[in-house]
Design a protein around this motif. Sequence first.
Motif, mmCIF file in Angstrom:
data_model
loop_
_atom_site.group_PDB
_atom_site.id
_atom_site.type_symbol
_atom_site.label_atom_id
_atom_site.label_comp_id
_atom_site.label_asym_id
_atom_site.label_seq_id
_atom_site.Cartn_x
_atom_site.Cartn_y
_atom_site.Cartn_z
ATOM 1 N N ASP A 53 -4.362 19.254 -30.001
ATOM 2 C CA ASP A 53 -2.964 18.429 -30.326
ATOM 3 C C ASP A 53 -3.812 17.004 -30.608
ATOM 4 O O ASP A 53 -4.426 16.682 -29.717
ATOM 5 N N GLU A 54 -3.766 16.487 -32.182
ATOM 6 C CA GLU A 54 -3.220 14.804 -31.806
ATOM 7 C C GLU A 54 -3.219 13.360 -31.286
ATOM 8 O O GLU A 54 -3.737 12.864 -30.664
ATOM 9 N N ASP A 55 -2.102 13.991 -30.206
ATOM 10 C CA ASP A 55 -1.739 13.478 -29.604
ATOM 11 C C ASP A 55 -2.352 12.858 -27.956
ATOM 12 O O ASP A 55 -2.591 12.409 -27.269
ATOM 13 N N LEU A 56 -3.011 14.471 -27.598
ATOM 14 C CA LEU A 56 -3.756 14.494 -27.098
ATOM 15 C C LEU A 56 -5.930 14.580 -26.837
ATOM 16 O O LEU A 56 -5.806 14.415 -28.032
ATOM 17 N N ALA A 57 -6.127 14.634 -26.111
ATOM 18 C CA ALA A 57 -7.659 14.356 -26.188
ATOM 19 C C ALA A 57 -8.370 15.083 -24.637
ATOM 20 O O ALA A 57 -7.895 15.965 -23.685
ATOM 21 N N TRP A 58 -9.603 15.460 -25.155
ATOM 22 C CA TRP A 58 -10.408 16.228 -24.060
ATOM 23 C C TRP A 58 -10.597 15.013 -22.681
ATOM 24 O O TRP A 58 -9.858 16.213 -21.869
ATOM 25 N N VAL A 59 -10.235 14.137 -22.862
ATOM 26 C CA VAL A 59 -9.607 13.105 -21.244
ATOM 27 C C VAL A 59 -9.178 13.924 -20.573
ATOM 28 O O VAL A 59 -8.855 14.113 -19.427
ATOM 29 N N ASP A 60 -8.104 14.760 -21.100
ATOM 30 C CA ASP A 60 -6.714 15.205 -20.568
ATOM 31 C C ASP A 60 -7.166 16.730 -20.086
ATOM 32 O O ASP A 60 -6.681 17.540 -19.112
ATOM 33 N N MET A 61 -8.057 16.891 -21.041
ATOM 34 C CA MET A 61 -8.019 18.460 -19.904
ATOM 35 C C MET A 61 -9.097 18.065 -19.189
ATOM 36 O O MET A 61 -9.110 19.358 -18.156
ATOM 37 N N LEU A 62 -9.942 17.273 -19.243
ATOM 38 C CA LEU A 62 -10.624 16.872 -17.536
ATOM 39 C C LEU A 62 -10.277 17.009 -16.779
ATOM 40 O O LEU A 62 -10.438 17.073 -15.824
ATOM 41 N N GLY A 63 -8.875 16.329 -17.182
ATOM 42 C CA GLY A 63 -7.921 15.764 -16.134
ATOM 43 C C GLY A 63 -7.558 17.082 -15.510
ATOM 44 O O GLY A 63 -7.259 16.988 -13.640
ATOM 45 N N LEU A 64 -7.031 18.314 -16.535
ATOM 46 C CA LEU A 64 -6.197 19.175 -15.231
ATOM 47 C C LEU A 64 -7.257 19.624 -14.742
ATOM 48 O O LEU A 64 -7.189 20.681 -13.750
ATOM 49 N N SER A 65 -8.929 20.164 -15.454
ATOM 50 C CA SER A 65 -9.643 20.413 -14.591
ATOM 51 C C SER A 65 -10.373 20.838 -13.619
ATOM 52 O O SER A 65 -10.403 20.697 -12.006
ATOM 53 N N VAL A 66 -10.229 18.994 -13.665
ATOM 54 C CA VAL A 66 -10.147 18.403 -11.842
ATOM 55 C C VAL A 66 -9.320 18.926 -11.171
ATOM 56 O O VAL A 66 -9.309 19.497 -9.707
ATOM 57 N N LEU A 67 -8.381 18.322 -11.199
ATOM 58 C CA LEU A 67 -7.395 18.949 -11.153
ATOM 59 C C LEU A 67 -7.305 20.010 -10.315
ATOM 60 O O LEU A 67 -6.914 20.974 -9.477
ATOM 61 N N ALA A 68 -7.820 21.249 -10.846
ATOM 62 C CA ALA A 68 -7.911 22.664 -10.651
ATOM 63 C C ALA A 68 -8.160 23.131 -9.575
ATOM 64 O O ALA A 68 -8.621 24.095 -8.777
ATOM 65 N N GLY A 69 -9.435 22.283 -9.002
ATOM 66 C CA GLY A 69 -9.891 21.944 -7.768
ATOM 67 C C GLY A 69 -9.736 21.998 -6.192
ATOM 68 O O GLY A 69 -10.392 21.834 -5.194
ATOM 69 N N ILE A 70 -8.394 21.567 -6.625
ATOM 70 C CA ILE A 70 -7.612 21.779 -5.333
ATOM 71 C C ILE A 70 -8.081 23.296 -4.834
ATOM 72 O O ILE A 70 -6.581 24.014 -5.614
ATOM 73 N N GLY A 71 -8.255 23.095 -3.904
ATOM 74 C CA GLY A 71 -8.386 25.365 -3.683
ATOM 75 C C GLY A 71 -7.133 25.803 -2.388
ATOM 76 O O GLY A 71 -7.162 26.571 -2.397
ATOM 77 N N PHE A 72 -7.043 25.304 -2.101
ATOM 78 C CA PHE A 72 -6.144 25.115 -0.439
ATOM 79 C C PHE A 72 -6.144 26.637 -0.241
ATOM 80 O O PHE A 72 -6.440 26.933 0.694
ATOM 81 N N THR A 73 -5.062 27.023 -0.038
ATOM 82 C CA THR A 73 -3.908 28.295 0.051
ATOM 83 C C THR A 73 -4.904 29.383 0.279
ATOM 84 O O THR A 73 -5.740 30.134 1.056
ATOM 85 N N VAL A 74 -5.456 29.893 -0.781
ATOM 86 C CA VAL A 74 -6.113 30.950 -1.445
ATOM 87 C C VAL A 74 -7.429 31.225 -0.474
ATOM 88 O O VAL A 74 -7.998 31.121 -0.563
ATOM 89 N N SER A 75 -7.730 30.083 -0.486
ATOM 90 C CA SER A 75 -9.368 29.333 -0.531
ATOM 91 C C SER A 75 -9.495 29.480 1.090
ATOM 92 O O SER A 75 -10.215 29.742 1.681
ATOM 93 N N LEU A 76 -8.463 28.677 1.334
ATOM 94 C CA LEU A 76 -8.792 29.354 3.300
ATOM 95 C C LEU A 76 -8.518 30.826 3.598
ATOM 96 O O LEU A 76 -9.219 31.100 4.705
ATOM 97 N N LEU A 77 -7.381 31.405 2.764
ATOM 98 C CA LEU A 77 -7.303 33.260 3.332
ATOM 99 C C LEU A 77 -8.427 33.919 2.844
ATOM 100 O O LEU A 77 -8.870 34.512 3.686
ATOM 101 N N ILE A 78 -9.671 33.334 2.031
ATOM 102 C CA ILE A 78 -10.652 33.676 1.643
ATOM 103 C C ILE A 78 -11.611 33.562 2.431
ATOM 104 O O ILE A 78 -12.452 34.641 3.035
ATOM 105 N N GLY A 79 -11.499 32.618 3.374
ATOM 106 C CA GLY A 79 -12.314 31.497 3.816
ATOM 107 C C GLY A 79 -12.285 32.560 5.682
ATOM 108 O O GLY A 79 -13.302 33.080 6.358
ATOM 109 N N GLU A 80 -10.841 33.079 5.925
ATOM 110 C CA GLU A 80 -11.407 34.027 7.153
ATOM 111 C C GLU A 80 -11.299 35.333 6.626
ATOM 112 O O GLU A 80 -11.329 35.724 7.609
ATOM 113 N N LEU A 81 -11.093 35.326 5.365
ATOM 114 C CA LEU A 81 -11.321 36.811 5.017
ATOM 115 C C LEU A 81 -13.009 37.046 5.456
ATOM 116 O O LEU A 81 -14.030 37.954 5.804
ATOM 117 N N ALA A 82 -13.628 36.070 4.980
ATOM 118 C CA ALA A 82 -15.322 36.166 4.314
ATOM 119 C C ALA A 82 -15.946 35.921 5.833
ATOM 120 O O ALA A 82 -16.712 36.690 6.436
#
Length: 440
Positions: free
Chosen positions: A346-375
């Motif tokens: 979209d012309e109103d958005l930029a790749w920096v917006d995708m970067l912000g979402l991508s960094v936000l996706a690095g919040i791993g918490f719930t399932v990361s803690l679960l996999i840590g316990e399983l591992a």
Amino acid sequence: MTNPASPHKPALLVRGTWGEARRIGAVLREETVGGALLLLGAVVAIIWANSPWGDTYETLRHVRFGPEALHLNLSLAAWAADGLLAIFFFVAGLELKREFVAGDLRDPRRAAVPIVAALGGVIVPALLYLLIARSVEGGARGWAIPTATDIAFALAVLAVIGRFLPSALRAFLLTLAVVDDLVAIVIIALFYTKHLSVVPLLAALAPLAVFTVLVQHRVRSWWLLLPLAAATWALVHASGVHATVAGVLLGFAVPVVRSKKTGGPEAGPGLAEHFEHRFRPISAGVAVPVFAFLSAGVYLGGLDGLVSAFRDPVVLGVAVGLVVGKPIGIMTATWLMARFTQADLDEDLAWVDMLGLSVLAGIGFTVSLLIGELAFGMGNDEHVKAAVLSGSVTAALLATVILRSRNRAYRRIREIETVDLDQDGVPDVYQVGRPEAADG
């Protein structure tokens, strides 16, 4: 956002239909409240675990109850991980099926970008982790820890920093997390099943089949469905497959669309919408926060202890996977999709917006803690908890800086998306030039 996607190209950060935007808005509101409760539970756990009364926190986590004859004499922490999170994954199963049957993911062109982005956000963190932790004996077991995205935690951050985030960005984040959940479910089932007992697993098919037949015929009586769901969960648990997989299977069994054959004279919404409405508040408001409270409490030992923990390659691998691997994987996969398919941005958005979402996706918490316990086993994952917590907080702070820098642009887009001059309840931007956009 004035550049709708071409019908011949995949959509990349492009506004969807009004029905989908309205549904996603409702989901995000509930998940945001859940995210705030999740954070509260985690903070209380960390403070308690590092207080003079930290031993009482560990004692609480290890309180055991349940019928031994059914192999269900579990600790309170295990009940939270195996039992309460089954509710979370049941809702995830409902959401996954809804997205692929009736949501925007039913269109392969729209689904391609977030699916590939999610896969990139799984593969790169796993590779970075293995590269860093390869020298540690047994460390490879934790390769999947930094691959997950915690949508509730991420949305709690967005509630503070991204109140004006455009609908396209919210939809992309939710879709990414939905696909991420699917990948996490497959990973848990395939790679973290240590001892498989075939008989209980096959036996679980019986109550699951009865449950499926009943919900397909729109039976919603709890006294019929709940015992069947509990039996399915208990048998999957006894089989050695992680019990949360039972929640996903039960979610997949629920119909999204009511057919004319089973639902009367007209097709319409199936029971999935009803169950999602009933169980999402329980998942977001009870199951996930209680799991966070019983899993996030880690003794940090002050600044020296935290510094010492990061000398462990496993800890460093998890943190780097979340903070660096996630955004690199998502950004690279998305850019490649845009490059080779000529997807519309979209012309109103930029790749920096995708970067912000991508960094936000690095919040791993719930399932990361679960996999840590399983591992690494419950009680042997203290350093992993510190890595997940620090990595998730770092990702949240970095995303805050990036997304807040675009707040002025987001406000402008939000104003456009809320204008309803004809006062018909549907914002005009979802109707102009796109008659189908008001569907849903």
